[in-house]
Design an enzyme around this catalytic site. Structure first.
Site, PDB file in Angstrom:
ATOM      1  N   HIS A 183       0.877  -1.187   0.000  1.00 51.23           N
ATOM      2  CA  HIS A 183       0.000   0.000   0.000  1.00 51.23           C
ATOM      3  C   HIS A 183       0.912   1.234   0.000  1.00 51.23           C
ATOM      4  O   HIS A 183       1.784   1.369  -0.855  1.00 51.23           O
ATOM      5  CB  HIS A 183      -0.937  -0.122   1.215  1.00 51.23           C
TER       6      HIS A 183
ATOM      7  N   LYS B 257       8.255  -8.577  -6.339  1.00 51.64           N
ATOM      8  CA  LYS B 257       7.231  -7.593  -6.733  1.00 51.64           C
ATOM      9  C   LYS B 257       7.958  -6.279  -6.998  1.00 51.64           C
ATOM     10  O   LYS B 257       8.845  -5.885  -6.232  1.00 51.64           O
ATOM     11  CB  LYS B 257       6.245  -7.381  -5.579  1.00 51.64           C
TER      12      LYS B 257
ATOM     13  N   MET C 170       7.928  -2.552  -6.820  1.00 53.55           N
ATOM     14  CA  MET C 170       7.139  -1.585  -6.057  1.00 53.55           C
ATOM     15  C   MET C 170       6.796  -0.363  -6.910  1.00 53.55           C
ATOM     16  O   MET C 170       7.618   0.100  -7.702  1.00 53.55           O
ATOM     17  CB  MET C 170       7.893  -1.179  -4.796  1.00 53.55           C
TER      18      MET C 170
ATOM     19  N   PHE D  22       4.255  -0.447  -8.971  1.00 51.66           N
ATOM     20  CA  PHE D  22       3.570  -0.961 -10.166  1.00 51.66           C
ATOM     21  C   PHE D  22       2.391  -1.840  -9.744  1.00 51.66           C
ATOM     22  O   PHE D  22       2.485  -2.577  -8.765  1.00 51.66           O
ATOM     23  CB  PHE D  22       4.519  -1.781 -11.043  1.00 51.66           C
TER      24      PHE D  22
ATOM     25  N   HIS E 166      -2.036  -2.426  -9.435  1.00 54.17           N
ATOM     26  CA  HIS E 166      -3.090  -1.850  -8.595  1.00 54.17           C
ATOM     27  C   HIS E 166      -4.246  -2.828  -8.494  1.00 54.17           C
ATOM     28  O   HIS E 166      -4.552  -3.515  -9.463  1.00 54.17           O
ATOM     29  CB  HIS E 166      -3.578  -0.517  -9.191  1.00 54.17           C
TER      30      HIS E 166
ATOM     31  N   ARG F 214      -4.188   8.755 -11.532  1.00 48.56           N
ATOM     32  CA  ARG F 214      -3.450   9.899 -10.974  1.00 48.56           C
ATOM     33  C   ARG F 214      -2.036  10.031 -11.522  1.00 48.56           C
ATOM     34  O   ARG F 214      -1.373  11.050 -11.316  1.00 48.56           O
ATOM     35  CB  ARG F 214      -3.384   9.750  -9.449  1.00 48.56           C
TER      36      ARG F 214
ATOM     37  N   ASP G 164       2.368   5.834  -6.438  1.00 45.87           N
ATOM     38  CA  ASP G 164       3.606   5.827  -5.654  1.00 45.87           C
ATOM     39  C   ASP G 164       4.857   5.889  -6.531  1.00 45.87           C
ATOM     40  O   ASP G 164       5.916   6.299  -6.059  1.00 45.87           O
ATOM     41  CB  ASP G 164       3.669   4.577  -4.767  1.00 45.87           C
TER      42      ASP G 164
ATOM     43  N   ARG H 270      -3.623  11.733   3.338  1.00 45.74           N
ATOM     44  CA  ARG H 270      -4.742  10.784   3.391  1.00 45.74           C
ATOM     45  C   ARG H 270      -5.562  10.931   4.676  1.00 45.74           C
ATOM     46  O   ARG H 270      -6.697  10.438   4.733  1.00 45.74           O
ATOM     47  CB  ARG H 270      -4.216   9.351   3.214  1.00 45.74           C
TER      48      ARG H 270
END
Ligand SMILES: CC(=O)SCCNC(=O)CCNC(=O)[C@H](O)C(C)(C)COP(=O)(O)OP(=O)(O)OC[C@H]1O[C@@H](n2cnc3c(N)ncnc32)[C@H](O)[C@@H]1OP(=O)(O)O
Ligand SMILES: O=C([O-])CC(=O)C(=O)O
Length: 389
Positions: A229, A266, A268, A270, A272, A281, A323, A348
Site C-alpha cells: 500500500h 514484486k 514496487m 507498479f 493496482h 493519478r 507511488d 490521506r
C-alpha cells in the site's frame, strides 16, 4: 455449525475482498473503466490544476468546495492548530532514531488521541474538529521527526504560508520556491482520497465498532505503512537506489528489472487492485515529477524512471501506480526516503476522517464471515493426575 451461510456448503471465498462492494460512499469514485477518479464528483486532475490542498480537504469533509469567505475561515482555523505541544515533542524524543517515521507518526497520533478530552465524543462536530486539528498538526509531526534525525531544531510553523508551502518550510527551514510548492501540493491532492483502499477500510472497520476517530486513524497509519500500500512510495526509491543514479541508468534499470523479475520480486510502485490499465493519478503526478526534474536538473532520474516503466510494461504489461512518480518527486525535493509514507499520511488523513464520519452516519459493525478449515471438533484428553495430587 460453521460460520458460513448454511444454504451453501461451498461458499465462494473473496480472498482479499477483491471485487466485493461492501458499502456505498459519496466521498470518491474510482472508475477503472474510464480510468478516472472523482472527489465528491470533481475529477482529481481538475482539482489539482485549479485549487489548493486546503480546498480539497474542505471538499472531502463538507461535500462542497468552499467559497472565498469559507476558505478564509478554514485556512485561519488550519493555521491556528499547526503548533506542536511540548508533550508530543517529548514523547517523540523518547523514541529511538531507529524507529521508522511511520511508527513515530502513528505513535504521535495515538498520543494526541490519549490527551484529547474530546476523544470519546463521536458527534460529527467533534470529529470534524479533531480531523482538522490532525490535518493541521501532521506537518509539524512529520517535519519534527525528520529534522530530529538530522540533529536539527524544530522549525515553528509560518502562518503567512499556505499548507504546502509551510510544510516545506518546516521541513527545510527555507521559504520554498513556488514551483516546488505547486508540485508538492499536487501530490497532497492526489494522495488525499481513494475510496475503500486498505487503510481507509481499516479506518472504517475501527469506526464501525464505535471506537474513536484517533484509533481509526492510528490503525489506518498501520495499514498504510505496508509496501503493498502506501509504503510503496518509499520502496520505489530503494529500487532507484539499487539501480543507482547517474549516466547509464536506463540500461541499469532494465538489467535490474530482469534480475528482480527472475527472482519473482514484486516491483514496487507498479500494479493496482482496482486499476488494471494504469492509475488515473499517474499522468498528473508524472507532470509534477517532470517539472521537478527540470527544476533540480536531474534528467538522469527521469531517464531511469522511463526506462523502468517501459521495461515493466514490455515484460509484464503492468503500469505504474501513484507511488511510482511520487517517490522520486519527494526525493528531488529533499525529503528523506523513510519520510515519504508519512507525507502520504498527512494527505490521506483527510480521506480517512471523511470516511470515519461517513461510516458513523450510517453505521453497521463490519464483521465478515470465515470458512473454518481447521481440525474437526475434538476434546482435551483427560489428565493422568488431578491437580494437586
Ligand atoms: C497508493 C497505493 O497503495 S497503490 C499500490 C502500491 N503498492 C505497490 O506498488 C506494490 C506492488 N504492487 C503489488 O503488489 C500489486 O500490484 C498490488 C498489491 C498493488 C495489487 O495486487 P492484486 O490486485 O492483489 O494483484 P496481484 O498481486 O494478485 O497481482 C496479479 C498478478 O500480477 C503480478 N503483479 C502485480 N503487481 C506486480 C508488481 N508490482 N510486480 C510484479 N508482479 C506484479 C502478480 O505477481 C500476479 O501475477 P500472477 O497472476 O502470475 O501470480
Ligand atoms: O486504492 C487502493 O487500493 C490503493 C490506492 O491507490 C490508494 O489508496 O491511493
Amino acid at each position: 455449525m460453521s460460520e458460513h451461510t448454511p444454504q451453501s456448503e461451498t461458499p465462494k471465498i473473496y480472498k482479499g475482498l477483491a471485487g466485493v462492494p461492501v458499502d456505498v460512499t459519496a466521498i470518491s469514485k474510482v472508475n477503472s473503466d474510464t480510468n478516472s477518479l472523482l472527489y465528491r464528483g470533481y475529477p482529481v486532475q481538475e482539482l489539482a490544476a485549479s485549487v489548493t490542498f486546503e480546498e480539497v480537504a474542505y471538499l472531502l469533509w463538507y461535500g462542497e468546495l468552499p467559497n472565498d469567505e469559507e476558505l478564509a475561515a478554514f485556512e485561519d482555523l488550519e493555521r491556528s492548530h499547526r503548533g506542536l505541544d511540548h508533550e508530543i515533542k517529548r514523547i517523540v524524543d523518547e523514541l529511538p532514531l531507529t524507529a521508522h517515521p511511520m511508527d513515530v507518526v502513528r505513535t504521535a497520533v495515538s498520543v494526541i488521541g490519549a490527551s484529547d478530552p474530546k476523544t470519546p465524543d463521536d458527534s460529527h462536530e467533534a470529529n470534524l474538529e479533531k480531523s482538522i486539528r490532525l490535518f493541521a498538526k501532521l506537518p509539524s509531526i512529520v517535519t519534527y521527526d525528520q529534522r530530529r534525525r538530522h540533529e536539527l531544531e524544530f522549525v515553528e510553523p509560518n502562518n503567512d504560508l499556505g499548507y504546502s508551502a509551510n510544510f516545506l518550510w518546516q521541513a527545510f527551514g527555507e521559504t520554498p520556491e513556488l514551483e516546488v510548492v505547486n508540485a508538492f501540493d499536487t501530490s497532497m491532492i492526489l494522495y488525499a482520497e481513494h475510496s475503500f483502499n486498505a487503510s481507509t477500510f481499516t479506518a472504517r472497520v475501527i469506526a464501525s465498532t464505535l471506537s474513536d476517530l484517533y484509533s481509526a486513524v492510528t490503525g489506518a497509519i498501520g495499514a498504510l505503512k505496508g509496501p503493498l500500500h502506501g509504503g510503496a512510495n518509499e520502496a520505489v526509491m530503494h529500487a532507484f537506489d539499487e539501480i543507482g543514479p547517474g549516466e547509464g541508468g536506463a540500461q541499469r534499470a532494465v538489467e535490474w528489472l530482469d534480475a528482480a523479475l527472475a527472482e519473482k520480486r514484486k516491483i514496487m510502485g507498479f500494479g493496482h487492485r482496482v486499476y488494471k490499465h494504469g492509475d488515473s493519478r499517474v499522468p498528473t503526478m508524472r507532470d509534477a515529477l517532470e517539472r521537478m526534474v527540470e527544476h533540480y536538473d536531474r534528467p538522469d532520474l527521469l531517464e531511469l524512471y522511463t526506462a523502468l516503466e517501459d521495461a515493466m510494461d514490455e515484460r509484464k504489461g503492468i503500469k505504474p501506480n501513484l507511488d511510482y512518480p511520487a517517490g522520486p518527486t519527494y526525493h528531488l525535493m529533499g525529503w528523506d526516503t523513510e519520510t515519504f509514507t508519512p507525507l502520504f499520511v498527512a494527505s490521506r488523513v483527510t480521506g480517512w476522517t471523511a470516511h470515519v464520519m461517513e461510516q458513523l452516519a450510517s453505521n453497521a459493525l463490519i464483521r465478515p464471515l470465515s470458512v473454518y478449515e481447521g481440525p474437526d471438533e475434538r476434546h482435551v484428553p483427560p489428565k493422568g493426575n488431578a491437580a494437586g495430587e
